[in-house]
Scaffold this motif. Sequence first.
Motif, PDB file in Angstrom:
ATOM      1  N   TYR A 272      -2.766   6.641  -0.708  1.00 21.20           N
ATOM      2  CA  TYR A 272      -3.818   5.780  -1.271  1.00 21.20           C
ATOM      3  C   TYR A 272      -3.232   4.378  -1.458  1.00 21.20           C
ATOM      4  O   TYR A 272      -3.518   3.477  -0.680  1.00 21.20           O
ATOM      5  N   MET A 273      -2.364   4.190  -2.437  1.00 21.52           N
ATOM      6  CA  MET A 273      -1.839   2.846  -2.671  1.00 21.52           C
ATOM      7  C   MET A 273      -1.063   2.343  -1.455  1.00 21.52           C
ATOM      8  O   MET A 273      -0.325   3.106  -0.817  1.00 21.52           O
ATOM      9  N   SER A 274      -1.201   1.053  -1.190  1.00 22.49           N
ATOM     10  CA  SER A 274      -0.486   0.475  -0.046  1.00 22.49           C
ATOM     11  C   SER A 274       1.018   0.615  -0.197  1.00 22.49           C
ATOM     12  O   SER A 274       1.746   0.703   0.795  1.00 22.49           O
TER      13      SER A 274
ATOM     14  N   TYR B 267      -4.424   7.236   7.670  1.00 23.05           N
ATOM     15  CA  TYR B 267      -4.470   6.611   6.338  1.00 23.05           C
ATOM     16  C   TYR B 267      -5.923   6.290   5.961  1.00 23.05           C
ATOM     17  O   TYR B 267      -6.524   5.353   6.508  1.00 23.05           O
TER      18      TYR B 267
ATOM     19  N   THR C  62      -7.797   4.810   3.558  1.00 21.02           N
ATOM     20  CA  THR C  62      -7.948   3.973   2.370  1.00 21.02           C
ATOM     21  C   THR C  62      -8.192   2.525   2.752  1.00 21.02           C
ATOM     22  O   THR C  62      -7.539   2.009   3.671  1.00 21.02           O
ATOM     23  N   ILE C  63      -9.092   1.891   2.027  1.00 26.18           N
ATOM     24  CA  ILE C  63      -9.258   0.440   2.127  1.00 26.18           C
ATOM     25  C   ILE C  63      -7.920  -0.211   1.785  1.00 26.18           C
ATOM     26  O   ILE C  63      -7.235   0.239   0.867  1.00 26.18           O
ATOM     27  N   TYR C  64      -7.536  -1.256   2.543  1.00 26.17           N
ATOM     28  CA  TYR C  64      -6.267  -1.901   2.199  1.00 26.17           C
ATOM     29  C   TYR C  64      -6.305  -3.380   2.564  1.00 26.17           C
ATOM     30  O   TYR C  64      -7.320  -3.876   3.052  1.00 26.17           O
ATOM     31  N   GLU C  65      -5.177  -4.077   2.380  1.00 21.93           N
ATOM     32  CA  GLU C  65      -5.144  -5.542   2.464  1.00 21.93           C
ATOM     33  C   GLU C  65      -5.007  -6.079   3.890  1.00 21.93           C
ATOM     34  O   GLU C  65      -5.041  -7.299   4.094  1.00 21.93           O
TER      35      GLU C  65
ATOM     36  N   TYR D 100       1.070  -4.638  -7.693  1.00 22.05           N
ATOM     37  CA  TYR D 100       1.723  -4.189  -6.444  1.00 22.05           C
ATOM     38  C   TYR D 100       1.075  -4.881  -5.263  1.00 22.05           C
ATOM     39  O   TYR D 100       0.199  -5.724  -5.439  1.00 22.05           O
TER      40      TYR D 100
ATOM     41  N   PHE E 259      -1.130  -4.393  -2.678  1.00 19.49           N
ATOM     42  CA  PHE E 259      -2.552  -4.514  -2.314  1.00 19.49           C
ATOM     43  C   PHE E 259      -3.272  -5.576  -3.151  1.00 19.49           C
ATOM     44  O   PHE E 259      -3.968  -6.444  -2.611  1.00 19.49           O
TER      45      PHE E 259
ATOM     46  N   VAL F 261      -6.466  -0.815  -9.739  1.00 23.96           N
ATOM     47  CA  VAL F 261      -6.704   0.493  -9.104  1.00 23.96           C
ATOM     48  C   VAL F 261      -6.345   1.620 -10.064  1.00 23.96           C
ATOM     49  O   VAL F 261      -5.642   1.418 -11.057  1.00 23.96           O
TER      50      VAL F 261
ATOM     51  N   THR G 244     -12.347  -1.522  -4.590  1.00 22.42           N
ATOM     52  CA  THR G 244     -11.811  -0.172  -4.825  1.00 22.42           C
ATOM     53  C   THR G 244     -12.564   0.625  -5.884  1.00 22.42           C
ATOM     54  O   THR G 244     -12.379   1.840  -5.967  1.00 22.42           O
TER      55      THR G 244
HETATM   56  C1  ACM Z   1      -4.656   0.219  -1.756  1.00 21.18           C
HETATM   57  O1  ACM Z   1      -3.556   0.061  -2.366  1.00 21.18           O
HETATM   58  N1  ACM Z   1      -4.694   0.126  -0.447  1.00 21.18           N
HETATM   59  C2  ACM Z   1      -5.866   0.529  -2.499  1.00 21.18           C
END
Ligand code: ACM
Length: 383
Positions: free
Chosen positions: A81-83, A102, A104-107, A148, A150, A205, A232
């Motif tokens: 989940y987390m980038s 992967y 998940t929405i990300y940056e 962090y 993202f 998040v 998110t």
């Molecule tokens: C994320 O850290 N990609 C939500």
Amino acid sequence: MANDPVRVGVLFSTSGATSTIGCSQLQGTLLAIQEVNDAGGVDGRELVPVIYDAQSDPAVYAALAERLIVQDRVNVLFGCYMSSSRKAVLPIVERWNKLLFYPTIYEGFEFSSNIIYTGAAPNQNSVQLAEFMTSNFGARVYLVGSDYIFPYESNRIMGELVLQRQGSDKVGERYVPLNASAAHFKPILDDIRAKQPDFIFSTVVGDSTATFYRAYAEAGLDPKRMPIASLTTSEAEISQMGNEVAAGHFTAAPYFQSIQSAQNVLTLERFRRMFGQDAVPNMCWEAAYFQLHIFANAFRQAGSDEIVDILPHILGSEFDAPQGRVRIDTTNHHTCLYPRIGVVNSQGKFTIVREATRAVHPDPYLVTHSLGDWTTALTSLEL
Ligand code: ACM
């Protein structure tokens, strides 16, 4: 052997700061695995998930990814989940030449030939959200995020997009720890009240999302005048904070539970039968679900789940997902998706206020900063 079961790695967080969304990603993956197995598996081969809890900790993700590959001998992993967790797993799948899906929405601003990215990239959510919020509320934005990568990167992108607008200003930018408490948000909300932005962009998040929205409500701020906009905050986080606290705030995502398509209604029915009424489908659940089917279809065509065999069948492949027909881009490994914007209603569901009429091609490096096919307002916005 021809009919041997096939192990696949499933690596989400069912404990720690992002466990609510992680549980939903696990459930989306397991629903799709069940559907594949109910339909006879992949050419008679049952998919067997090897599941570990990565505890919302990037170091644990890295260790467990290595274990899945070396000890459990999987060729394909579904997870993260987390980038920060994806960044920890990336060198491991590259070193062993395995594949990570992967969901998940990300940056954005990343490419690995060993990763398939099925969540939204910034040109599929941030660009639309910036246009929508600045058009409807104004261009003075306050950025709040978890501490962090993202949030740093997404806030940079949102700042750049908003600063292109007339009368724009970035009036504040603050970060809180992943396990932030109400006390962390109090001085930020005091600052927000003093600076009076037009909207707040939240890249908070996990569990502290609910803490932030609750602190906002307790501070007496009004979503009609100064809403929170997010990439998110999904149905999963809303279930943690409560409908009343969430109502009136905005999220940009390719999937909301409230999508009326036959595919979504059927998938939700099957999901409820398997996991009951309390589970909370959301954008990351949906990506976890459809990416498993993309994998299974490609596996069927390739006859193998080794990356060299299966990748050519994944790239360019399509699937009728709950959000609409999605497609894996052949050059950048990201996914053509349907940008949408929803506002939380009193039932804690998203009323969709804008939606793309066609899937928008992923542009993870934001080369174009364009709005894609973002022309149709399906519902007029009533605030
Ligand atoms: C994320 O850290 N990609 C939500």
